[in-house]
Write a protein that holds these residues in place. Structure first.
Motif, PDB file in Angstrom:
ATOM      1  N   PHE A  22      35.961  44.991  40.291  1.00  0.00           N
ATOM      2  CA  PHE A  22      37.241  44.762  40.953  1.00  0.00           C
ATOM      3  C   PHE A  22      37.217  43.499  41.804  1.00  0.00           C
ATOM      4  O   PHE A  22      38.264  42.926  42.127  1.00  0.00           O
ATOM      5  N   LEU A  23      36.007  43.036  42.174  1.00  0.00           N
ATOM      6  CA  LEU A  23      35.908  41.795  42.954  1.00  0.00           C
ATOM      7  C   LEU A  23      36.330  40.580  42.128  1.00  0.00           C
ATOM      8  O   LEU A  23      36.658  39.537  42.693  1.00  0.00           O
ATOM      9  N   GLY A  24      36.317  40.713  40.788  1.00  0.00           N
ATOM     10  CA  GLY A  24      36.747  39.597  39.938  1.00  0.00           C
ATOM     11  C   GLY A  24      38.201  39.219  40.171  1.00  0.00           C
ATOM     12  O   GLY A  24      38.503  38.058  40.479  1.00  0.00           O
ATOM     13  N   PRO A  25      39.151  40.163  40.038  1.00  0.00           N
ATOM     14  CA  PRO A  25      40.551  39.830  40.329  1.00  0.00           C
ATOM     15  C   PRO A  25      40.774  39.388  41.774  1.00  0.00           C
ATOM     16  O   PRO A  25      41.614  38.523  42.040  1.00  0.00           O
ATOM     17  N   ILE A  26      40.020  39.985  42.711  1.00  0.00           N
ATOM     18  CA  ILE A  26      40.164  39.570  44.109  1.00  0.00           C
ATOM     19  C   ILE A  26      39.710  38.129  44.291  1.00  0.00           C
ATOM     20  O   ILE A  26      40.349  37.332  44.988  1.00  0.00           O
ATOM     21  N   CYS A  27      38.608  37.770  43.634  1.00  0.00           N
ATOM     22  CA  CYS A  27      38.132  36.389  43.684  1.00  0.00           C
ATOM     23  C   CYS A  27      39.160  35.445  43.043  1.00  0.00           C
ATOM     24  O   CYS A  27      39.373  34.325  43.523  1.00  0.00           O
TER      25      CYS A  27
ATOM     26  N   ILE B  26      46.199  38.137  35.024  1.00  0.00           N
ATOM     27  CA  ILE B  26      45.471  38.161  33.743  1.00  0.00           C
ATOM     28  C   ILE B  26      44.061  38.722  33.944  1.00  0.00           C
ATOM     29  O   ILE B  26      43.595  39.580  33.173  1.00  0.00           O
ATOM     30  N   TRP B  27      43.391  38.258  35.001  1.00  0.00           N
ATOM     31  CA  TRP B  27      42.040  38.749  35.280  1.00  0.00           C
ATOM     32  C   TRP B  27      42.067  40.231  35.674  1.00  0.00           C
ATOM     33  O   TRP B  27      41.152  40.990  35.319  1.00  0.00           O
ATOM     34  N   PHE B  28      43.110  40.646  36.345  1.00  0.00           N
ATOM     35  CA  PHE B  28      43.236  42.056  36.714  1.00  0.00           C
ATOM     36  C   PHE B  28      43.434  42.925  35.471  1.00  0.00           C
ATOM     37  O   PHE B  28      42.878  44.034  35.377  1.00  0.00           O
ATOM     38  N   LEU B  29      44.196  42.420  34.508  1.00  0.00           N
ATOM     39  CA  LEU B  29      44.391  43.167  33.264  1.00  0.00           C
ATOM     40  C   LEU B  29      43.078  43.284  32.487  1.00  0.00           C
ATOM     41  O   LEU B  29      42.800  44.314  31.864  1.00  0.00           O
ATOM     42  N   LEU B  30      42.265  42.224  32.511  1.00  0.00           N
ATOM     43  CA  LEU B  30      40.952  42.298  31.865  1.00  0.00           C
ATOM     44  C   LEU B  30      40.072  43.352  32.542  1.00  0.00           C
ATOM     45  O   LEU B  30      39.333  44.096  31.863  1.00  0.00           O
TER      46      LEU B  30
ATOM     47  N   SER C  51      31.667  36.578  35.144  1.00  0.00           N
ATOM     48  CA  SER C  51      30.425  37.342  35.299  1.00  0.00           C
ATOM     49  C   SER C  51      30.671  38.651  36.035  1.00  0.00           C
ATOM     50  O   SER C  51      30.113  39.700  35.658  1.00  0.00           O
ATOM     51  N   ILE C  52      31.489  38.600  37.082  1.00  0.00           N
ATOM     52  CA  ILE C  52      31.753  39.819  37.851  1.00  0.00           C
ATOM     53  C   ILE C  52      32.454  40.861  36.982  1.00  0.00           C
ATOM     54  O   ILE C  52      32.111  42.055  37.000  1.00  0.00           O
ATOM     55  N   ILE C  53      33.435  40.424  36.197  1.00  0.00           N
ATOM     56  CA  ILE C  53      34.219  41.381  35.407  1.00  0.00           C
ATOM     57  C   ILE C  53      33.412  41.934  34.223  1.00  0.00           C
ATOM     58  O   ILE C  53      33.394  43.161  33.995  1.00  0.00           O
ATOM     59  N   TYR C  54      32.723  41.051  33.497  1.00  0.00           N
ATOM     60  CA  TYR C  54      32.106  41.488  32.237  1.00  0.00           C
ATOM     61  C   TYR C  54      30.654  41.938  32.399  1.00  0.00           C
ATOM     62  O   TYR C  54      30.250  42.952  31.823  1.00  0.00           O
ATOM     63  N   ILE C  55      29.842  41.189  33.149  1.00  0.00           N
ATOM     64  CA  ILE C  55      28.450  41.622  33.291  1.00  0.00           C
ATOM     65  C   ILE C  55      28.366  42.952  34.022  1.00  0.00           C
ATOM     66  O   ILE C  55      27.541  43.812  33.696  1.00  0.00           O
TER      67      ILE C  55
END
Length: 304
Positions: free
Chosen positions: A111-116, A128-132, A85-89
């Motif tokens: 950016f909080l997505g990869p940190i999470c 992988i999440w950072f690349l997304l 949700s953080i990355i895409y929404i």
């Protein structure tokens, strides 16, 4: 049951799992509350529309995942829901508003997505999440003109408010996350130092015990070596004492005998011979010495 053992409670959880569940509960709960604030703000600025519905979708997804995770006692559900949700929404909110600057660079929240992910997954999986995140950021930059032409109309004052809220609040959240990692690293370092000190102390105790054991063996050896000559000396003194007693008795018996002058001369010559032999002892091997000592024993007979 306190707050740390409330969310997705399972009595078989380890302390590490309990702490991880508590952490994701705080993160997801805080982001859900932040989503409510964003809904209100976007509703005031843009009215009811796609931009306002996206943070509402975030609240439903993350809040629903919290409930499902709590019931199933599986906190990984809310972890994945939170990161996705953080990355895409966040990216869709950015694209729905349009220009990067009109949105106050709302993509900073993504950016909080990869940190999470770093908080709950390994570094390899977090990449992988950072690349997304980078992929969504690239789409935002490359197609910024297209999004701007189909985006919302934002005034200068609203743009400034968006910048302050996005960059300011996101910076605070990132700082909190960084503080968490730093404090965790400090705690791990302190634990490692305590273990190292305990190991060093234990090694010093073991070395001291080895030294004491070696000293004990050395002391026992020295005592044994001292006891041998002491015992021999004691035996020799006892034998000397017995010999003196026998000599005194022999002297008394000799005094009772009425010896003639020639006999006294022979006795005196034998006495002189004894003194001479005592002053210049003959070097004998142990076997010959033992034979001569046996001849002196009372009751000895040749060939016995």
């Amino acid at each position: 049951m306190n707050l740390k053992t409330f969310f997705a409670y399972d009595p078989e959880d380890t302390d590490e799992t309990r702490l991880e569940k508590f952490a994701i509960f705080l993160v997801a709960g805080a982001c859900t509350l932040a989503g409510l604030v964003w809904i209100s703000m976007y509703y005031i600025v843009f009215g009811w529309g796609l931009t306002t519905m996206l943070p509402l979708l975030f609240v439903f997804v993350v809040g629903g995942a919290l409930i499902i995770s709590h019931i199933s006692k599986n906190h990984t559900i809310v972890i994945y829901a939170q990161i996705i949700s953080i990355i895409y929404i966040t990216a869709f909110i950015q694209w729905s508003i349009g220009d990067v600057f009109d949105s106050g660079f709302v993509m900073v929240w993504a950016f909080l997505g990869p940190i999470c992910a770093l908080m709950f997954f390994s570094v390899k999986r977090s990449v992988i999440w950072f690349l997304l995140y980078l992929a969504n950021l690239s789409i935002t930059v490359i197609f910024n003109g297209f999004f701007a032409s189909h985006g919302q109309l934002v005034t200068e004052n609203i743009r400034l408010i968006f910048f302050i809220m996005n960059l300011g609040t996101a910076s605070v959240v990132i700082f909190v996350f960084a503080s968490y990692y730093v404090n965790a690293a400090i705690r791990e370092h302190e634990i490692a130092n305590q273990l190292l000190k305990a190991n060093l102390q234990q090694e010093l105790v073991l070395r001291q015990n080895e030294k004491l054991a070696t000293l004990g063996r050395l002391s026992a050896g020295v005592a044994h070596e001292l006891n041998n000559p002491a015992a021999a000396t004691q035996r020799g003194s006892q034998q000397l004492q017995d010999a003196i007693v026998k000599l005194e008795k022999a002297g008394l018996r000799l005094g009772r005998l009425k010896l003639s002058a020639p006999q006294l001369e022979v006795l005196e010559s034998q006495k002189q011979l004894v003194h001479q032999r005592a002053a210049q002892p003959v070097d004998l091997d142990p076997l010959a010495r033992n034979d001569l000592e046996l001849e002196l024993e009372p009751g000895w007979k040749p060939g016995a």
